[in-house]
Design a protein around this motif. Structure first.
Motif, mmCIF file in Angstrom:
data_model
loop_
_atom_site.group_PDB
_atom_site.id
_atom_site.type_symbol
_atom_site.label_atom_id
_atom_site.label_comp_id
_atom_site.label_asym_id
_atom_site.label_seq_id
_atom_site.Cartn_x
_atom_site.Cartn_y
_atom_site.Cartn_z
ATOM 1 N N ALA A 104 -25.538 -34.514 80.994
ATOM 2 C CA ALA A 104 -25.187 -33.169 80.543
ATOM 3 C C ALA A 104 -24.321 -32.430 81.553
ATOM 4 O O ALA A 104 -23.322 -31.797 81.202
ATOM 5 N N LYS A 105 -24.666 -32.536 82.853
ATOM 6 C CA LYS A 105 -23.956 -31.743 83.840
ATOM 7 C C LYS A 105 -22.554 -32.294 84.105
ATOM 8 O O LYS A 105 -21.604 -31.519 84.298
ATOM 9 N N SER A 106 -22.376 -33.616 84.117
ATOM 10 C CA SER A 106 -21.025 -34.157 84.265
ATOM 11 C C SER A 106 -20.161 -33.737 83.089
ATOM 12 O O SER A 106 -18.977 -33.403 83.253
ATOM 13 N N LEU A 107 -20.751 -33.717 81.894
ATOM 14 C CA LEU A 107 -20.018 -33.272 80.705
ATOM 15 C C LEU A 107 -19.583 -31.814 80.847
ATOM 16 O O LEU A 107 -18.422 -31.467 80.577
ATOM 17 N N LEU A 108 -20.470 -30.948 81.301
ATOM 18 C CA LEU A 108 -20.153 -29.526 81.416
ATOM 19 C C LEU A 108 -19.114 -29.263 82.494
ATOM 20 O O LEU A 108 -18.178 -28.462 82.291
ATOM 21 N N PHE A 109 -19.232 -29.926 83.633
ATOM 22 C CA PHE A 109 -18.256 -29.712 84.701
ATOM 23 C C PHE A 109 -16.881 -30.244 84.319
ATOM 24 O O PHE A 109 -15.857 -29.633 84.639
ATOM 25 N N LEU A 110 -16.843 -31.364 83.637
ATOM 26 C CA LEU A 110 -15.544 -31.901 83.232
ATOM 27 C C LEU A 110 -14.907 -31.037 82.141
ATOM 28 O O LEU A 110 -13.680 -30.868 82.121
ATOM 29 N N ALA A 111 -15.723 -30.494 81.263
ATOM 30 C CA ALA A 111 -15.177 -29.570 80.261
ATOM 31 C C ALA A 111 -14.625 -28.321 80.937
ATOM 32 O O ALA A 111 -13.538 -27.832 80.588
ATOM 33 N N ALA A 112 -15.362 -27.797 81.921
ATOM 34 C CA ALA A 112 -14.854 -26.651 82.681
ATOM 35 C C ALA A 112 -13.555 -27.014 83.384
ATOM 36 O O ALA A 112 -12.619 -26.207 83.450
ATOM 37 N N GLY A 113 -13.470 -28.242 83.914
ATOM 38 C CA GLY A 113 -12.239 -28.684 84.556
ATOM 39 C C GLY A 113 -11.085 -28.810 83.589
ATOM 40 O O GLY A 113 -9.931 -28.519 83.938
ATOM 41 N N ALA A 114 -11.377 -29.235 82.357
ATOM 42 C CA ALA A 114 -10.320 -29.334 81.347
ATOM 43 C C ALA A 114 -9.760 -27.957 81.026
ATOM 44 O O ALA A 114 -8.534 -27.778 80.908
ATOM 45 N N TRP A 115 -10.632 -26.968 80.885
ATOM 46 C CA TRP A 115 -10.141 -25.607 80.631
ATOM 47 C C TRP A 115 -9.411 -25.049 81.848
ATOM 48 O O TRP A 115 -8.453 -24.302 81.706
ATOM 49 N N LEU A 116 -9.885 -25.416 83.016
ATOM 50 C CA LEU A 116 -9.220 -24.952 84.227
ATOM 51 C C LEU A 116 -7.803 -25.501 84.304
ATOM 52 O O LEU A 116 -6.861 -24.799 84.681
ATOM 53 N N ALA A 117 -7.642 -26.778 83.921
ATOM 54 C CA ALA A 117 -6.307 -27.382 83.919
ATOM 55 C C ALA A 117 -5.424 -26.768 82.835
ATOM 56 O O ALA A 117 -4.216 -26.615 83.015
ATOM 57 N N ALA A 118 -6.049 -26.410 81.708
ATOM 58 C CA ALA A 118 -5.256 -25.889 80.592
ATOM 59 C C ALA A 118 -4.985 -24.399 80.709
ATOM 60 O O ALA A 118 -3.897 -23.930 80.355
ATOM 61 N N LEU A 119 -5.967 -23.630 81.215
ATOM 62 C CA LEU A 119 -5.868 -22.173 81.217
ATOM 63 C C LEU A 119 -5.786 -21.568 82.616
ATOM 64 O O LEU A 119 -5.384 -20.415 82.763
ATOM 65 N N GLY A 120 -6.197 -22.322 83.619
ATOM 66 C CA GLY A 120 -6.091 -21.837 84.993
ATOM 67 C C GLY A 120 -7.149 -20.840 85.384
ATOM 68 O O GLY A 120 -6.989 -20.129 86.370
ATOM 69 N N THR A 121 -8.270 -20.750 84.639
ATOM 70 C CA THR A 121 -9.308 -19.780 84.977
ATOM 71 C C THR A 121 -10.678 -20.380 84.766
ATOM 72 O O THR A 121 -10.855 -21.323 83.991
ATOM 73 N N LYS A 122 -11.661 -19.828 85.486
ATOM 74 C CA LYS A 122 -13.054 -20.225 85.313
ATOM 75 C C LYS A 122 -13.956 -19.016 85.091
ATOM 76 O O LYS A 122 -15.181 -19.151 85.063
ATOM 77 N N GLN A 123 -13.357 -17.829 84.935
ATOM 78 C CA GLN A 123 -14.136 -16.622 84.665
ATOM 79 C C GLN A 123 -14.560 -16.604 83.198
ATOM 80 O O GLN A 123 -13.747 -16.798 82.293
ATOM 81 N N LEU A 124 -15.844 -16.380 82.957
ATOM 82 C CA LEU A 124 -16.354 -16.423 81.588
ATOM 83 C C LEU A 124 -15.662 -15.423 80.656
ATOM 84 O O LEU A 124 -15.293 -15.780 79.528
ATOM 85 N N PRO A 125 -15.449 -14.157 81.058
ATOM 86 C CA PRO A 125 -14.745 -13.254 80.134
ATOM 87 C C PRO A 125 -13.345 -13.735 79.788
ATOM 88 O O PRO A 125 -12.868 -13.525 78.665
ATOM 89 N N ALA A 126 -12.677 -14.388 80.729
ATOM 90 C CA ALA A 126 -11.323 -14.883 80.462
ATOM 91 C C ALA A 126 -11.327 -16.155 79.639
ATOM 92 O O ALA A 126 -10.283 -16.552 79.125
ATOM 93 N N LEU A 127 -12.478 -16.803 79.495
ATOM 94 C CA LEU A 127 -12.571 -18.047 78.729
ATOM 95 C C LEU A 127 -12.978 -17.809 77.274
ATOM 96 O O LEU A 127 -13.228 -18.774 76.544
ATOM 97 N N ARG A 128 -13.034 -16.571 76.857
ATOM 98 C CA ARG A 128 -13.358 -16.312 75.449
ATOM 99 C C ARG A 128 -12.304 -16.961 74.554
ATOM 100 O O ARG A 128 -11.105 -16.797 74.753
ATOM 101 N N GLY A 129 -12.791 -17.674 73.583
ATOM 102 C CA GLY A 129 -11.881 -18.352 72.662
ATOM 103 C C GLY A 129 -11.419 -19.710 73.140
ATOM 104 O O GLY A 129 -10.719 -20.406 72.409
ATOM 105 N N ALA A 130 -11.807 -20.128 74.346
ATOM 106 C CA ALA A 130 -11.341 -21.415 74.862
ATOM 107 C C ALA A 130 -11.826 -22.565 73.999
ATOM 108 O O ALA A 130 -11.091 -23.529 73.759
ATOM 109 N N ALA A 131 -13.063 -22.499 73.510
ATOM 110 C CA ALA A 131 -13.594 -23.578 72.681
ATOM 111 C C ALA A 131 -12.898 -23.646 71.329
ATOM 112 O O ALA A 131 -12.741 -24.728 70.755
ATOM 113 N N ARG A 132 -12.453 -22.504 70.821
ATOM 114 C CA ARG A 132 -11.732 -22.503 69.543
ATOM 115 C C ARG A 132 -10.288 -22.984 69.729
ATOM 116 O O ARG A 132 -9.728 -23.638 68.853
ATOM 117 N N ARG A 133 -9.737 -22.671 70.893
ATOM 118 C CA ARG A 133 -8.364 -23.093 71.152
ATOM 119 C C ARG A 133 -8.287 -24.591 71.416
ATOM 120 O O ARG A 133 -7.310 -25.243 71.035
#
Length: 623
Positions: A323-352
């Motif tokens: 579970a934790k490797s999955l969550l960290f890698l997903a966070a890394g994917a968004w970081l590579a795509a969006l450049g942020t790890k702040q939760l308010p700034a990640l709104r809509g990331a799962a839909r995008r």
């Protein structure tokens, strides 16, 4: 069989060391080479899990370096190897050609190899070698972007904190030798004589709690988030941070033999699981939330070691790794795509990015302990052992499980909201995010989502009972239906309430919220109670050296010179006069002795006659 055991650790260590030394020349082949070596390591781990090989070699007089793959280490070896392969495939897609890929992939393989040594070692010296190599490579990986001072400082903080706790293993080794455990075999440690048995236990517990970021050492894991996301994924899921919990599970008989080890470890794990779970709830940075949740989840494994729930702790470890490797890698994917790890700034990331969003949702579902996902049954297995030992421990663990559902649902709520990321929502550009999510990342996330969700089938009695027997834990308590229903129902209720609560801040006093968001002020306390007094003492000793010792040495030197000058003026003159007087007397005696030497025979006769007359007179007088 022995060759298989050596190959399991030698392949990642050797290939990783070679790859890390290639520098820019190996950048083009580094991803493919790293993935190939990781795949070979996984094949070796699977073979070792089936064949249970062992190997050994002389190390010191009476002490051997031995490793073996038994039922417990087999589970961990496969988990480490599989997670390493998934993380390296992900990293190949995330790290661009401008990065030092050869160094990265090489260090990651050495890191995994050191963890495999730690997992399979059956003697304390070999365990220490893997333990040390793992700490050194984690420092290099956390500070991978070494041109940025804050990342280097974070690596230093993590390394020095864990190194301070690691001294416990050296203390344990010395105490074991003093207590009669001459071969330093792990299975022999519980037989150490009193009072050395208590020292051995204290050293092992100290080292394990520091490595696994349990209270009061938890803050170093917060700083470790400055490393690349693949590093965080491997470090948090299957390597290093779980090493301490694994060591306690492996040495559970030592905790029993000491008398005090079990309750101390159990309560430390339970309190860490609850307190760091609340810290995770207060975070607004996704990676910090996941880091605090790691401390909390490993707290359950430490609790399992303290109550004798080896099967539950092992299942929790494997499920958490998925579970934790999955969550960290997903966070890394968004970081590579969006450049942020702040939760308010990640709104809509799962839909995008729905593929990443579904994978993250699967990881959050499992982390929340919702049935029938993997961590649900893992927690109940170990909580059953806690209930059998102490109802208060069970209640604390159950409360921590409810908090797990809260922070997991909070993270999922933010990324699935329809609002797009925006600067006004708290955007931070940790790394430039313009590349999107490559297909390789999506494949890895999908592959990790399956075990995160599917391992819950181990709750079935047909699978749970053989698992306990395989791990040598057949006598451990099994959770009843009411326990499974209670924990699952509470987790579901907490997740629903959190989802409806949404992104509204906690209604806590500002000071309490800041205390939780700041990781209980642990780093500040460490700096106040340890770092600053140590530096102050060092400065005081340096000043004493410069102002007192240096002046004393200088004064002694000046006094010696003054004495030498005085001796030169006084003593040397007297000695020179004495030597001159002796020399003058010798010259005068020589001159007198030369006078009779005239060379004339009649004078020699006269001298002889005078001498004989004088001698005769002397004899006459004496008589």
């Amino acid at each position: 069989m022995s060759a298989l055991a050596w190959l399991l650790v030698a392949v990642p260590l050797g290939a990783g060391s070679l790859l890390a030394c290639l520098g820019r020349r190996g950048a083009a082949i580094a991803p493919a080479a790293g993935i190939t070596v990781a795949a070979v390591t996984l094949a070796l781990a699977a073979s070792a899990a089936a064949l249970h090989p062992s190997a050994g070699a002389p190390l010191f007089d009476g002490i051997r370096a031995e490793l073996a793959v038994d039922s417990l280490s087999a589970v961990l070896a496969v988990t480490v190897a599989a997670t390493t392969l998934a993380v390296l495939v992900f990293a190949a897609a995330e790290l661009g050609r401008e990065e030092a890929r050869s160094r990265f992939f090489g260090l990651m393989l050495v890191f995994a190899g050191a963890m495999l040594v730690t997992v399979t070692a059956t003697t304390l010296p070999l365990l220490l070698m893997g333990w040390e190599a793992m700490g050194a490579t984690s420092w290099a990986l956390i500070g991978f972007w070494w041109r940025e001072p804050r990342r280097v400082e974070a690596a230093h903080t993590a390394f020095l904190t864990t190194r301070a706790a690691d001294l416990g293993l050296y203390l344990a080794a010395g105490a074991a030798l003093a207590g009669g455990v001459g071969g330093l075999a792990l299975t022999e440690l519980p037989r150490a004589r009193a009072p050395w048995l208590g020292v051995v236990t204290a050293g092992v517990v100290l080292a394990a709690l520091g490595k696994s970021a349990q209270l009061p050492f938890s803050f170093w894991l917060s700083r470790a988030m400055e490393g690349p996301s693949p590093v965080s994924a491997l470090l948090h899921s299957a390597a290093m941070v779980v090493a301490g919990a694994y060591l306690l599970l492996r040495l559970q008989p030592l905790l029993v033999a000491s008398g005090w080890g079990e309750p101390a470890v159990a309560w430390t794990g339970a309190v860490t699981a609850l307190a760091l779970g609340l810290v995770a709830v207060a975070q607004r940075d996704l990676k910090q939330l996941l880091a605090a949740s790691t401390c909390s989840q490993i707290g359950f494994m430490v609790l399992a070691a303290g109550v004798g729930g080896v099967a539950g702790g092992t299942l929790q470890l494997v499920a958490h790794a998925a579970a934790k490797s999955l969550l960290f890698l997903a966070a890394g994917a968004w970081l590579a795509a969006l450049g942020t790890k702040q939760l308010p700034a990640l709104r809509g990331a799962a839909r995008r990015y729905p593929a990443v969003g579904l994978a993250f949702g699967a990881g959050a579902f499992a982390l929340a302990g919702l049935p029938p996902a993997s961590l649900w049954i893992g927690k109940d297995e170990l909580l059953a052992a806690a209930l059998d030992r102490d109802p208060a421990l069970y209640a604390t663990g159950l409360a921590a499980a409810v908090v797990s559902a809260v922070y997991s649902a909070k993270a999922a709520w933010y990324v699935w909201q329809p609002l797009p990321p925006s600067a006004e929502a708290g955007y931070d550009e940790e790394r430039s995010g313009t590349r999107g999510v490559p297909a390789a990342m999506r494949v890895v996330l999908a592959a990790l989502a399956l075990p995160a969700l599917a391992l819950g089938v181990l709750a079935l009695p047909a699978l749970a009972d053989p698992l306990r027997r395989t791990l040598g834990a057949a006598g451990e308590p099994a959770p009843g239906l009411w326990e499974l229903a209670l924990s699952g129902g509470l987790a579901a209720a907490a997740a629903v309430v959190t989802w409806r609560w949404g992104g509204r801040p906690l209604r806590l006093p500002a000071a309490v919220h800041a205390w939780l968001a700041g990781w209980l002020g642990l780093e500040r306390a460490a700096r106040t109670l340890v770092v600053r007094p140590t530096l102050a003492l060092a400065h005081a000793l340096a000043a004493f050296d410069d102002r007192v010792l240096d002046r004393a040495v200088g004064g002694a030197a000046r006094g010696g010179l003054a004495l030498a000058a005085l001796a030169d003026r006084r003593g040397e003159w007297s000695l020179d006069g004495l030597v001159a007087a002796v020399a003058g007397g010798a010259r005068r005696l020589g001159a007198l002795a030369r006078r009779p030497q005239t060379g004339q025979l009649h004078q020699y006769y006269a001298q002889s006659a005078a001498a004989l007359a004088a001698l005769a007179l002397l004899l006459a007088l004496v008589r």
